[in-house]
Design a protein around this motif. Structure first.
Motif, PDB file in Angstrom:
ATOM      1  N   PRO A 195      36.381  42.470  41.850  1.00  0.00           N
ATOM      2  CA  PRO A 195      35.967  41.434  40.887  1.00  0.00           C
ATOM      3  C   PRO A 195      36.330  40.039  41.406  1.00  0.00           C
ATOM      4  O   PRO A 195      37.373  39.880  42.066  1.00  0.00           O
ATOM      5  CB  PRO A 195      36.778  41.760  39.623  1.00  0.00           C
ATOM      6  CG  PRO A 195      37.427  43.070  39.870  1.00  0.00           C
ATOM      7  CD  PRO A 195      37.403  43.368  41.332  1.00  0.00           C
ATOM      8  N   VAL A 196      35.482  39.068  41.077  1.00  0.00           N
ATOM      9  CA  VAL A 196      35.651  37.739  41.676  1.00  0.00           C
ATOM     10  C   VAL A 196      36.990  37.106  41.284  1.00  0.00           C
ATOM     11  O   VAL A 196      37.634  36.448  42.113  1.00  0.00           O
ATOM     12  CB  VAL A 196      34.437  36.829  41.370  1.00  0.00           C
ATOM     13  CG1 VAL A 196      34.358  36.449  39.912  1.00  0.00           C
ATOM     14  CG2 VAL A 196      34.451  35.585  42.231  1.00  0.00           C
ATOM     15  N   ARG A 223      39.821  38.541  40.803  1.00  0.00           N
ATOM     16  CA  ARG A 223      40.905  39.119  41.612  1.00  0.00           C
ATOM     17  C   ARG A 223      40.870  38.546  43.024  1.00  0.00           C
ATOM     18  O   ARG A 223      41.890  38.187  43.606  1.00  0.00           O
ATOM     19  CB  ARG A 223      40.773  40.631  41.616  1.00  0.00           C
ATOM     20  CG  ARG A 223      42.059  41.287  42.049  1.00  0.00           C
ATOM     21  CD  ARG A 223      42.060  42.764  41.777  1.00  0.00           C
ATOM     22  NE  ARG A 223      42.442  43.450  42.998  1.00  0.00           N
ATOM     23  CZ  ARG A 223      42.025  44.651  43.322  1.00  0.00           C
ATOM     24  NH1 ARG A 223      41.206  45.307  42.522  1.00  0.00           N
ATOM     25  NH2 ARG A 223      42.422  45.201  44.434  1.00  0.00           N
ATOM     26  N   LYS A 224      39.655  38.496  43.569  1.00  0.00           N
ATOM     27  CA  LYS A 224      39.478  37.953  44.918  1.00  0.00           C
ATOM     28  C   LYS A 224      39.999  36.515  44.980  1.00  0.00           C
ATOM     29  O   LYS A 224      40.739  36.134  45.896  1.00  0.00           O
ATOM     30  CB  LYS A 224      37.982  38.004  45.255  1.00  0.00           C
ATOM     31  CG  LYS A 224      37.568  37.331  46.533  1.00  0.00           C
ATOM     32  CD  LYS A 224      38.048  38.150  47.712  1.00  0.00           C
ATOM     33  CE  LYS A 224      37.240  37.923  48.948  1.00  0.00           C
ATOM     34  NZ  LYS A 224      35.926  38.478  48.943  1.00  0.00           N
ATOM     35  N   ILE A 225      39.614  35.713  44.001  1.00  0.00           N
ATOM     36  CA  ILE A 225      40.045  34.312  43.980  1.00  0.00           C
ATOM     37  C   ILE A 225      41.576  34.236  43.859  1.00  0.00           C
ATOM     38  O   ILE A 225      42.216  33.424  44.535  1.00  0.00           O
ATOM     39  CB  ILE A 225      39.313  33.539  42.850  1.00  0.00           C
ATOM     40  CG1 ILE A 225      37.859  33.293  43.290  1.00  0.00           C
ATOM     41  CG2 ILE A 225      40.012  32.216  42.526  1.00  0.00           C
ATOM     42  CD1 ILE A 225      36.980  32.577  42.293  1.00  0.00           C
ATOM     43  N   GLY A 226      42.157  35.108  43.066  1.00  0.00           N
ATOM     44  CA  GLY A 226      43.623  35.147  42.929  1.00  0.00           C
ATOM     45  C   GLY A 226      44.292  35.437  44.263  1.00  0.00           C
ATOM     46  O   GLY A 226      45.278  34.794  44.641  1.00  0.00           O
ATOM     47  N   GLU A 227      43.753  36.407  44.988  1.00  0.00           N
ATOM     48  CA  GLU A 227      44.314  36.763  46.306  1.00  0.00           C
ATOM     49  C   GLU A 227      44.201  35.591  47.276  1.00  0.00           C
ATOM     50  O   GLU A 227      45.149  35.270  47.988  1.00  0.00           O
ATOM     51  CB  GLU A 227      43.522  37.936  46.900  1.00  0.00           C
ATOM     52  CG  GLU A 227      43.918  39.274  46.352  1.00  0.00           C
ATOM     53  CD  GLU A 227      43.193  40.404  47.098  1.00  0.00           C
ATOM     54  OE1 GLU A 227      43.182  41.488  46.542  1.00  0.00           O
ATOM     55  OE2 GLU A 227      42.642  40.192  48.204  1.00  0.00           O
TER      56      GLU A 227
END
Ligand code: SME
Length: 161
Positions: A2-3, A5-9
């Motif tokens: 999910p975007v 989560r990706k952005i958080g990483e």
């Protein structure tokens, strides 16, 4: 993935980069590479920095990832880049074909975001990202790109540029 989560990483990787980079230039080089590698819709990622002492002021291409652009020097009264630097505001264009300010870098580009970088309260440059996808820069992407610009601004301030 999910975007959000990706952005958080990616945000946490960016924070590590900012802590470990010895100079703002090193941070900008590593940042464009990270964003280009990890964010699949960020097809061109680069910094334009205001050249010191040039009158009228000009934005000069700095660290970038993606195809070489014909726009290496951009006056402040031209392009989406000029608009963001001269107003000090983030500019998001969902469909570049409909924006008369747009200076074409690649025929494949559909949308663009430009976020000014501030140091000591002044615009010193900007982070420009182009996407091959229309309307790629939703508010969560805007947050991420603004976070990047803030990290670079802080690094420039810390280095007493
Ligand atoms: N599209 C930008 C020019 C820079 S290239 O996208 C790399 C603009 O309109 O200012």
């Amino acid at each position: 993935m999910p975007v959000a989560r990706k952005i958080g990483e990616v945000r946490s990787e960016l924070s590590d980069l900012a802590q470990n980079a010895r100079t703002a230039e090193e941070l900008m080089r590593e940042m464009v590479k990270l964003l280009h590698d990890r964010m699949l819709k960020y097809n061109w990622v680069g910094f334009y920095m205001l050249e010191a002492g040039t009158e009228p002021p000009v934005l000069v291409l700095g660290a970038f990832e993606g195809a070489m652009t014909p726009h290496v020097r951009i006056p402040l009264n031209q392009g989406i880049c000029g608009a963001a630097a001269s107003t000090g505001q983030t500019v998001i264009v969902d469909d570049v074909s409909k924006d008369p300010r747009y200076l074409a870098c690649s025929l494949e580009t559909k949308s663009e975001i430009v976020v000014p970088v501030f140091a000591d309260g002044k615009v010193v440059g900007e982070l420009d990202i182009d996407s091959h996808f229309p309307a790629a820069f939703t508010p969560e992407h805007q947050d991420l790109v603004q976070y990047c610009a803030t990290l670079v601004g802080k690094k420039l301030e810390a280095s007493g540029r």
